[in-house]
Design an enzyme around this catalytic site. Structure first.
Site, PDB file in Angstrom:
ATOM      1  N   GLY A   1     -71.259  21.901 -25.229  1.00 30.71           N
ATOM      2  CA  GLY A   1     -70.611  22.694 -25.928  1.00 30.71           C
ATOM      3  C   GLY A   1     -71.360  24.046 -26.092  1.00 30.71           C
ATOM      4  CG  HIS A   2     -70.645  26.158 -22.676  1.00 30.92           C
ATOM      5  ND1 HIS A   2     -69.522  26.255 -21.472  1.00 30.92           N
ATOM      6  CD2 HIS A   2     -70.292  25.336 -22.658  1.00 30.92           C
ATOM      7  CE1 HIS A   2     -70.184  26.134 -21.089  1.00 30.92           C
ATOM      8  NE2 HIS A   2     -70.809  24.728 -21.397  1.00 30.92           N
TER       9      HIS A   2
ATOM     10  CE  LYS B   1     -73.810  25.924 -19.643  1.00 28.98           C
ATOM     11  NZ  LYS B   1     -75.089  25.219 -20.509  1.00 28.98           N
TER      12      LYS B   1
ATOM     13  CD  GLN C   1     -72.368  19.249 -18.529  1.00 31.63           C
ATOM     14  OE1 GLN C   1     -71.969  19.521 -17.118  1.00 31.63           O
ATOM     15  NE2 GLN C   1     -72.001  19.511 -19.481  1.00 31.63           N
TER      16      GLN C   1
ATOM     17  CG  ASP D   1     -77.580  23.425 -24.841  1.00 33.99           C
ATOM     18  OD1 ASP D   1     -76.036  22.771 -24.905  1.00 33.99           O
ATOM     19  OD2 ASP D   1     -78.498  22.128 -25.392  1.00 33.99           O
TER      20      ASP D   1
END
Ligand code: GDP
Ligand code: IMO
Ligand code: MG
Length: 424
Positions: free
Chosen positions: A41-42, A17, A223, A14
């Site tokens: 989750g980007h 990215k 990650q 988080d």
């Protein structure tokens, strides 16, 4: 010949990215995800669109660019279909611009159930998994039982699915865990049908050809380094190699073909799920960082644990990845805090050390250096010259300590909120 640049997280995920890949995409021809799966989750924000990607690379909003899901990724067809449907409803040309490695592994409904059963059996020592089936899917990959994207097109796919699900059912009986994969099967097969519309490729050949044609490729990690299966805070990690080496195995790139390694870190630290976090703040400052930084999981919505920047951990991540450029995000969140701290070393078993201990279960005490904070709102700054001197001191210290230049400073979630120190 160009080499493949890699962009990855240096903390516990988080770091921002998604946003940074979106900013960098105009300089590349292809954006390629190399590991992880729907646990990621980007987030991306532009023109008042806020979007969260899980499996699809973060270059997808740029029409003329190719996006590639590499062999190192694990794909849940259900999540994949949802992502594609949602992007298509925004007018994004997904099927034209997205390629998938036929060697990427599939997450089955029973992998998700196994993930839940395994976590439930651990009680207090649970990992805090996102419960997307990541661990069980990678276990079947290394155990040589997995189903791969290319299998979707082969005869016997259904039989292979039934055989693997049957194996999982036996394990679930041992866990005495009650949930039936059949409940999720229709959606899963609908998802695999959706996937058939995409072009399946061998990413190793594809990338080799691109490099020979002098095309530019950016590998996107998921990650963060401290969640790496080998070098993270095991067992509180994810099940893939999140480090730079993961780009080689997750796409099929020779190590000698890796170019720039861009490491992203937040101006402070966050972590979701269990595991050691030496600089964690469980006080008002921690709450402030969570509120100002909107630190709630992009995938699960869970509140993120927050704390000060951890320099020994950052140096470790830089070392293991061979980081050549640093990108700092969310410094705007620190605005208004009178005294900002950076952990410069740990006190561990009576000694001061800069090394991450093998077993850091609660016994590591951070040693801090204090910095003067800044009051000026920096979120609208688009020129480095306008950054406050206190902010520059903070950045210079990090550059001096790590020996790596900060080449981008992100000052907000939007695509436009970034300054580039080299370029002024
Ligand atoms: P990722 O998993 O590394 O892509 O990061 P996430 O998207 O899960 O979490 C990063 C969060 O911070 C998202 O909500 C982003 O929109 C937001 N974000 C990214 N960069 C910045 C920044 O520089 N400042 C602020 N305030 N928010 C940012
Ligand atoms: P992005 O790509 C933050 C964490 C989970 C849990 C551990 C294992 O958005 O940075 P898993 O689902 O892999 O079995 O969970 O890893 N985790 C993440 N934390 N960002 C992520 O991805 C994460 N992916 C997994 O919270 O502690
Ligand atoms: Mg995320």
């Amino acid at each position: 010949m160009h080499k493949v640049d890699v962009l990855l997280g240096l903390q516990w995920g988080d770091e921002g990215k998604g946003k940074i890949v979106d900013v960098l995409t105009p300089s590349y021809d292809v954006i390629a995800r190399f590991q992880g799966g729907p646990n990621a989750g980007h987030s991306l924000e532009f023109s008042s669109i806020k979007h969260i990607l899980h499996t699809i690379p973060s270059g997808i909003f740029h029409d003329e660019k190719v996006n590639l899901i590499g062999n190192g990724v694990v794909i849940d067809p259900v999540v994949f279909k949802k992502e594609v449907d949602s992007l298509e409803s925004l007018g994004v040309k997904v099927s034209e611009n997205l390629l998938i490695s036929r060697k990427a592994h599939l997450i089955l409904p029973s992998h998700r159930i196994l993930d839940a059963a395994s976590e439930a059996s651990k009680g207090d020592t649970k990992i805090g998994s996102t419960l997307k089936g990541i661990g069980p899917a990678y276990m079947d990959k290394t155990g040589r039982n997995g189903l791969r994207v290319g299998d979707i097109m082969l005869p016997g796919f259904l039989e292979k699915y039934r055989f693997l699900t049957g194996k999982h059912m036996e394990i679930l009986r041992q866990y005495n865990y009650k949930d039936d994969p059949e409940n999720y099967e229709k959606d899963w097969f609908d998802g695999t049908d959706k996937m058939r519309a995409f072009k399946f490729i061998d990413s190793e050949y594809y990338i080799d050809t691109l490099l020979k044609d002098n095309r530019k490729i950016l590998a996107e990690g998921a990650q963060g380094t401290l969640l790496d299966i080998d070098f993270g805070s095991y067992p509180y990690v994810t099940s893939s190699n999140t480090i730079c080496a993961g780009a080689c195995t997750g796409l099929g790139i020779a190590p000698s073909k890796i170019g720039e390694v861009m490491g992203i870190f937040k101006a402070y630290c966050t972590r979701v799920g269990g595991g050691p976090f030496p600089t964690e703040l469980t006080d008002k400052t921690g709450d402030l960082l969570r509120e100002q930084g909107k630190e709630f999981g992009s995938t699960t919505g869970r509140p993120r644990r927050c704390g000060w920047l951890d320099l020994p951990a950052l140096k470790y991540s830089i070392m293991i990845n061979g980081v050549t450029q640093l990108i700092i995000t969310k410094a705007d969140v620190l605005t208004g805090i009178d005294t900002i701290k950076i952990c410069t070393a740990y006190r561990h078993e009576g000694e001061i050390t800069g090394h991450l201990p093998f077993d850091s279960s609660g016994k590591v005490e951070p040693v801090y250096k204090e910095f003067r904070g800044w009051k000026k709102d920096i979120s609208a700054i688009r020129n480095c010259r306008d950054l406050p001197s206190e902010f520059n001191e903070y950045i210079s210290y990090i550059e001096k300590e790590t020996g790596v230049p900060v080449t981008m400073i992100s000052l907000g979630p939007d695509r436009s909120a970034a300054v580039f120190p080299d370029k002024g």
